[in-house]
Design an enzyme around this catalytic site. Sequence first.
Site, PDB file in Angstrom:
ATOM      1  N   ASP A   1     -10.929 -17.695  47.728  1.00 17.87           N
ATOM      2  CA  ASP A   1      -9.676 -17.658  46.974  1.00 17.87           C
ATOM      3  C   ASP A   1      -9.652 -18.900  46.083  1.00 17.87           C
ATOM      4  O   ASP A   1      -9.565 -20.032  46.575  1.00 17.87           O
ATOM      5  CB  ASP A   1      -8.500 -17.671  47.965  1.00 17.87           C
ATOM      6  CG  ASP A   1      -7.164 -17.664  47.249  1.00 17.87           C
ATOM      7  OD1 ASP A   1      -7.148 -17.701  45.995  1.00 17.87           O
ATOM      8  OD2 ASP A   1      -6.125 -17.626  47.952  1.00 17.87           O
ATOM      9  N   VAL A   2      -9.717 -18.681  44.763  1.00 16.84           N
ATOM     10  CA  VAL A   2      -9.817 -19.834  43.850  1.00 16.84           C
ATOM     11  C   VAL A   2      -8.552 -20.692  43.874  1.00 16.84           C
ATOM     12  O   VAL A   2      -8.575 -21.849  43.467  1.00 16.84           O
ATOM     13  CB  VAL A   2     -10.124 -19.405  42.397  1.00 16.84           C
ATOM     14  CG1 VAL A   2     -11.485 -18.755  42.289  1.00 16.84           C
ATOM     15  CG2 VAL A   2      -9.036 -18.500  41.825  1.00 16.84           C
TER      16      VAL A   2
ATOM     17  N   ASN B   1     -12.493 -16.684  35.342  1.00 16.97           N
ATOM     18  CA  ASN B   1     -12.008 -15.371  34.921  1.00 16.97           C
ATOM     19  C   ASN B   1     -10.947 -14.815  35.870  1.00 16.97           C
ATOM     20  O   ASN B   1     -10.164 -13.953  35.491  1.00 16.97           O
ATOM     21  CB  ASN B   1     -13.215 -14.426  34.850  1.00 16.97           C
ATOM     22  CG  ASN B   1     -12.817 -12.986  34.706  1.00 16.97           C
ATOM     23  OD1 ASN B   1     -12.343 -12.579  33.649  1.00 16.97           O
ATOM     24  ND2 ASN B   1     -12.957 -12.200  35.771  1.00 16.97           N
TER      25      ASN B   1
ATOM     26  N   TYR C   1       2.691 -14.572  32.266  1.00 15.81           N
ATOM     27  CA  TYR C   1       1.248 -14.503  31.986  1.00 15.81           C
ATOM     28  C   TYR C   1       0.899 -15.329  30.743  1.00 15.81           C
ATOM     29  O   TYR C   1      -0.034 -16.137  30.744  1.00 15.81           O
ATOM     30  CB  TYR C   1       0.860 -13.036  31.795  1.00 15.81           C
ATOM     31  CG  TYR C   1      -0.580 -12.813  31.395  1.00 15.81           C
ATOM     32  CD1 TYR C   1      -1.587 -12.829  32.353  1.00 15.81           C
ATOM     33  CD2 TYR C   1      -0.926 -12.581  30.068  1.00 15.81           C
ATOM     34  CE1 TYR C   1      -2.906 -12.621  31.984  1.00 15.81           C
ATOM     35  CE2 TYR C   1      -2.239 -12.380  29.693  1.00 15.81           C
ATOM     36  CZ  TYR C   1      -3.227 -12.397  30.654  1.00 15.81           C
ATOM     37  OH  TYR C   1      -4.531 -12.197  30.287  1.00 15.81           O
ATOM     38  N   VAL C   2       1.692 -15.143  29.677  1.00 18.83           N
ATOM     39  CA  VAL C   2       1.408 -15.831  28.415  1.00 18.83           C
ATOM     40  C   VAL C   2       1.549 -17.343  28.598  1.00 18.83           C
ATOM     41  O   VAL C   2       0.725 -18.125  28.108  1.00 18.83           O
ATOM     42  CB  VAL C   2       2.348 -15.315  27.293  1.00 18.83           C
ATOM     43  CG1 VAL C   2       2.191 -16.147  26.026  1.00 18.83           C
ATOM     44  CG2 VAL C   2       2.062 -13.850  26.993  1.00 18.83           C
TER      45      VAL C   2
ATOM     46  N   ALA D   1       1.139 -19.112  31.334  1.00 16.99           N
ATOM     47  CA  ALA D   1       0.013 -19.640  32.112  1.00 16.99           C
ATOM     48  C   ALA D   1      -1.255 -19.687  31.265  1.00 16.99           C
ATOM     49  O   ALA D   1      -2.029 -20.652  31.329  1.00 16.99           O
ATOM     50  CB  ALA D   1      -0.203 -18.778  33.348  1.00 16.99           C
ATOM     51  N   LYS D   2      -1.455 -18.635  30.440  1.00 16.42           N
ATOM     52  CA  LYS D   2      -2.667 -18.607  29.618  1.00 16.42           C
ATOM     53  C   LYS D   2      -2.602 -19.666  28.521  1.00 16.42           C
ATOM     54  O   LYS D   2      -3.640 -20.180  28.072  1.00 16.42           O
ATOM     55  CB  LYS D   2      -2.858 -17.209  29.007  1.00 16.42           C
ATOM     56  CG  LYS D   2      -3.263 -16.153  30.037  1.00 16.42           C
ATOM     57  CD  LYS D   2      -4.586 -16.481  30.691  1.00 16.42           C
ATOM     58  CE  LYS D   2      -5.118 -15.358  31.560  1.00 16.42           C
ATOM     59  NZ  LYS D   2      -6.338 -15.752  32.294  1.00 16.42           N
TER      60      LYS D   2
END
Lengths: 481, 255
Positions: B63-64, B90, B161-162, B164-165
């Site tokens: 688990d990363v 990824n 999501y955006v 975090a990215k």
Amino acid sequence: MFDIFNVPANIRFKDFDKKVYHLDNETYQLRYPILKTSDIKNIILEIKQNRLEYLSQLPISNVITIIDQAITRWTDPSYPQRQLALKLLPVITDYDAETIKLEIKRFIRLFRKKELFRFIENELPQSEILDDFHPQRSGSMVKAFGPEATFQVFSGNIPGLQIWSLIMTTLVKSASLGKTSFSEPLFPVLFTQTIAEIDPQLANCMAIIPWHGGTVSLERIATENTEATIVYGSNKTVQSIRPLVPMSKIFLHYGYKISFSMIGKEALTADLYTQTIKQAVEDVAIYDQQSCLSTQAIFVENHGVITPIMVAKMIAAELANYQTKRKRASLTIEQSSAINRERTKYQLENINGVSVQVFTSTQNTDWTVVYHASPGFSSSPLNRFVHVFQIDHLEDVNQYLKPYQAYLQSCAMAVSPTRLFTLANQLGEIGINRVSALGEITRAKPGWHHDGHFNLLDLLHFIDVEPNAEQMSEKYDPDVE
Amino acid sequence: MLLQNKVALITGSSRGIGAATAEKFAAEGAFVIINYLINTVAANDLVEKIRCAGGQAVAIQADVCDLENVHSMMATIKDEFNGLDIVVNNALKHYSFNPKTRKTAELIGWSNYQDQLDGSVKGTFNICHEALPLMTLQNWGRIINISSNLVKFPLIPYHDYVTAKAALIGYTRSLAAEVGHLGVQVNAIAPGLTYPTDSSTDTQNDVREKIIRMTPTGRLTIPTDIAGTATFLASNLANNVTGQCICVDGGLVMQ
């Protein structure tokens, strides 16, 4: 193990065969009965009896409601039958899974309650004449009757299409014997299972079974013991069944057809051409042109900002993108040879100075565009192979279409309102029976006069009770004064 | 071959973009470590597929988001391979790109943001934290972080999501600025909607077609497109390129 047949509860079979498919790590065995002529005879007797006792008495509004309820189940993504169809159909047919998912979703919505009313109202003055006698303007009382049982030979080229015929037949309160093709034996079975969940008695008026087409002994029994036969498929299939149908019985057939597109210069303006190209390709790519509704050739008018040859090149590029998005099905050796033969033929013509250009996918048969600098018409070997003909005025197409008159069916058009009906009228003259928007040719709408004919009327017969019969009967009412 | 004898770790690579990248790296001669969280079967199948194609691969579960997990995975990598050359970050927390069910600004909670920050930034941090000592030791390393073109063009505002990215882009640049002189290049890839993957299967056809209409190449991105750019960034063809973010989205975003 899954049964690719569905027959009334009382019918039992002894011997079975199966087809085996592998998907991911699972194996699916599709089981079907090995049929004897007596089986077909018994099935027809059974569905006819069930129809007599139930469907023939069922008010049309109830029939519509039951079909609508079945369709509603199919609009639910979590419905098990739908999930099974979307899982297995790509394996059975090799069509792209996405295409199947989208097209099935669109297709089933053609048969919601409001659309079923459209089918009926389009052809009958009032749906209730399927239930009882109703007065007509002539003064007569009229009732409509469908065949006791209809033998339907389904083609396997388009998943799900079989239920169009099955639903029409049920709307005229006929029992159905559906012969499926092994190329797509699944959808009608799943659909009749849905009917059975809602109304087992109605489902008992339907039987769906696959057998190998051309098994004359079975097909003869089926045609002789039913009152109507409907055949979908190639001309070969139609011709093999036609002689088996007694003269006195209804025979409807939907054989080989060619459809095409027409793009007016007004759809090739700087702001619209990209969308026009995309729509043109949809008509070629969906179900790999296997539908009789699919475009095989496109007339492109000169004098837009994009020249017809550029349109051909862009169609080629879009077909390449489409291949990335949704792969074409893999082909049999015969199918790929047909494409290669046609490619070679036009490449040779090009070498010999004929103004033809061939654009193809490299090292495979994924897609082909043949551009013709002189107007003309040609059918395609299918599987994403399309001809593009440049033409000065779309109004000139009839002369090129005429030799193919017997086979022409749908035309997708992107033209201005001032030309739409003029062109449609002109096409109607030579037998084309459907005009759709460019990009929509593969999606026929409810109530379409399929191949120029009626969906329901051709299956019906009517009884007229004339006013004098009514008046006379009044005299024999003992209580009348 | 572009990645001959390189050891490459690709997080979240049992499927989708990660799996396509693993296959491509292996085809280019890299020894590929397929990191995964849950899907042991898919990871092992991919190892088998790569081996059958003549490549080299192993699968390691970790688990990363858990530094200890990552630490022990790195210890295994160090023991087994005596170094690490390439990392592709990824992995992401499960996310469904479904415009119909996305959380609006009013309804979204901080926990949603935290989840995505953990998946994207914390996961990447953990991996880089443990990988950098191995890379700096050999004065050569390539780190590739998978961001999103939604950062530049939030066509559908998946807020958590955006965000975090976008943070991942900041992390990429900042790290690149520090470790460049140690021979480690850190870059990002910003994929457009990549279809099909498990995350994007819920993106309805209508939305996909809308994006295609706006995209110069006229198609969506597919996993192997990302794998190609990742291969470039991982290889010596990308020498002296660091702190960059390359959009792989058919030209939807131009910068």
